[in-house]
Scaffold this active site. Structure first.
Site, mmCIF file in Angstrom:
data_model
loop_
_atom_site.group_PDB
_atom_site.id
_atom_site.type_symbol
_atom_site.label_atom_id
_atom_site.label_comp_id
_atom_site.label_asym_id
_atom_site.label_seq_id
_atom_site.Cartn_x
_atom_site.Cartn_y
_atom_site.Cartn_z
ATOM 1 N N GLU A 111 41.272 -7.852 74.903
ATOM 2 C CA GLU A 111 42.267 -8.843 75.325
ATOM 3 C C GLU A 111 43.060 -8.339 76.532
ATOM 4 O O GLU A 111 44.289 -8.323 76.552
ATOM 5 C CB GLU A 111 43.195 -9.192 74.159
ATOM 6 N N GLU A 155 36.467 -13.134 67.886
ATOM 7 C CA GLU A 155 37.416 -13.082 66.775
ATOM 8 C C GLU A 155 37.777 -14.502 66.352
ATOM 9 O O GLU A 155 38.608 -15.147 66.994
ATOM 10 C CB GLU A 155 38.692 -12.322 67.166
#
Length: 545
Positions: free
Chosen positions: A91, A167
């Site tokens: 991220e 995810e």
């Protein structure tokens, strides 16, 4: 912790079970893990900056990758292993950095170490390509809401390529002082079916709930400006509302996944029967046997003398690697305290503090959510407290500071203890401190002596000892800690985790593998007031005070 750290064995087990592996070696991993996976000794480097091309940072990343990646190289799918992809960073669009040359350097380190499998990045799709380089990495997404829109974004960002959710969040983590999160099975099932019907690949995060054993929980701080410090430490439990719960047992989400995979998977494979449900045990309540006050604990610890207060990481202990976890005690002796003398701690406390005068706790208890706004927490800048209403000569002042977990995203230079300024008594700075690192390493609990009979009126930081005798084969259980105030639990020398009556988690998962047939030593380091007994539960319990 060494029993948890055999990566090669773990990946070989995956291969034996005919599973593929996507490995995410970081160097930043987030995962609500302490400091996002960065070791605290990096903070001893004054010129370091994290998650970019900073030469000092990259020196340690290179050293780390040059040890780790050769292990992974041997386990790639093209070499007969289970690894089909590796993720670069995590991220990165949320990092507060935008150093694409850094991502290129990470990729080159992987290639130089023989990595041949697919290299991917993962981010929230609305952030676009800000945290990746599309021509070098396959982009994946992280989310659990607005699923169809987010899948469409991924498809638009890299046309002609497959779509993958790295995810799909099965729930969310909890933070101390906040309410327990929820993500009902109906919402989970709707989003999961949307992904499968889109013909996208999907990885569920988390599929199996976990535990932040020891002091390894991370924290969040979404407002980085110091005047609005928004620190929220993550609980020891990382159950995450997962398909398999923290104890590894089935939940409704597990059966929903199985049902949907049977519906959408066109290629039928042989499935083994799921393992039987492993019931947990609620052991009988045990009484505390002995106690060791903080004053009797400190002589067993190393200490450092310093003119001023310094953070954990700057202590010259642990072969000059500093202190990573636990507590740090600042002791000042021979202090003449005038009547109504006020102690001032400049800056913020990282993260909570107890103040004792001549061994007596004088700071407020931290047991309810509202107490986070009182003296002794990170929320208060320039904290002050009256030490005594009467004059005290030749007093000993102790400030016990707890590291409640380093932030795992956004803030990286996170020293723990006292470091933003000095400590004053009225208008005069206090100098010449003796500083103790209280890390609760196994060798400490093995060496302790001088235990005393339990005193029912004990108040203040104190270590308590109890014994759990198990006649047969040990079974998983949960320690029920709601009747205590705040502290940590140690089982057979292993730091199990933290508890706090404020909630939301009121139990600590204790796996059978940490127990043994016969006697099991349970230690509780309580900050304020003990419950005088240790209780057990069959399930995880939640409540907020």
């Amino acid at each position: 912790m060494s029993d948890f750290l055999n990566l090669q064995e773990f990946l070989n087990i995956a291969k034996e079970e005919d599973l593929f592996a996507i490995v995410r070696p970081g160097p930043f991993i987030c995962a609500e893990f302490e400091s996002g996976g960065f070791p605290s000794w990096l903070l001893r480097e004054e010129d370091i900056d994290f998650r970019n091309s900073n030469p000092t940072y990259m020196k340690y990343v290179t050293r780390w990758f040059n040890v780790l990646l050769p292990i992974l190289t041997m386990l790639q799918f093209t070499s007969g292993g289970p690894i089909v992809a590796l993720q670069v960073e995590n991220e990165y669009a949320l990092s507060g950095k935008h150093d694409l040359s850094y991502l290129r350097k990470l990729r080159q380190l992987m290639l130089d170490n023989g990595i041949k499998e697919l290299l991917v990045t993962s981010d929230n799709p609305p952030r676009g390509t800000y945290g990746t380089i599309p021509e070098l990495f396959f982009m994946t997404g992280n989310f659990n809401k607005n699923v169809k829109n987010q899948l469409d974004m991924l498809k638009t960002l890299q046309p002609g390529k497959p779509v993958m959710v790295m995810e799909y969040w099965s729930g969310w983590f909890d933070s101390w002082g906040s309410r327990h999160n929820s993500f009902p099975v109906e919402m989970f099932k709707e989003g999961y079916e949307t992904i499968l019907s889109y013909s996208a690949s999907v990885n569920i995060y988390m599929f199996s709930g976990g535990t932040n054993f020891g002091f390894l929980n991370g924290a969040s701080n979404n407002i980085l400006h110091d005047d609005k410090y928004y620190f929220k430490p993550v609980t020891t439990s990382y159950d995450y509302l997962s398909p398999l719960d923290e104890a590894g047992n089935y939940t409704d989400k597990y059966w929903a996944i199985k049902e949907l995979l049977q519906k959408y998977n066109k290629v039928k494979t042989r499935l083994i029967e799921p393992p039987e449900f492993q019931d947990t045990e609620s052991y009988p309540t045990i009484r505390l046997e002995q106690q060791l006050p903080l004053s009797d604990l400190l002589p067993f610890l190393p200490n450092v003398t310093s003119k001023t207060v310094v953070p954990m990481e700057k202590l010259d202990v642990n072969q000059n690697n500093g202190q990573s976890y636990g507590y740090i005690v600042y002791r000042k002796t021979n202090v003449d305290i005038p009547a109504n003398g006020t102690l001032l701690i400049e800056g913020r406390i990282f993260d909570t503090a107890m103040v004792l005068v001549n061994g007596v706790l004088i700071s407020p208890w931290l047991e309810r959510v509202k107490d986070l706004k009182r003296f002794g927490t990170y929320q208060i800048k320039d904290s002050s407290i009256v030490l005594s209403t009467t004059e005290v000569k030749q007093a000993t002042i102790e400030i016990v500071v707890e590291n409640w977990g380093r932030v795992n995203q956004g803030s990286y230079k996170q020293y723990k203890g006292l470091w933003q300024g000095g400590v004053k008594l009225n208008d005069a700075y206090l100098y010449d401190w003796t500083i103790y690192p209280v890390e609760f390493q196994k060798k400490l609990t093995d060496l302790l002596s001088g235990w005393k009979k339990v005193n029912n009126s004990t108040v203040g930081p104190c270590l308590f000892k109890a014994n759990l005798h198990i006649a047969g084969k040990p079974r998983d259980t949960f320690l029920y800690m709601e009747n205590w105030k705040k502290g940590i639990v140690i089982v057979n020398g292993f730091v199990l985790g933290r508890y706090a009556r404020m909630g939301p988690t009121q139990t600590l998962y204790l796996p059978a593998t940490l127990l043994q047939q016969g006697d099991n030593r349970i230690y509780v380091f309580e900050h304020f007031k003990p419950a005088l007994k240790v209780e057990f539960s069959k399930t995880i319990l939640y409540n907020v005070h």
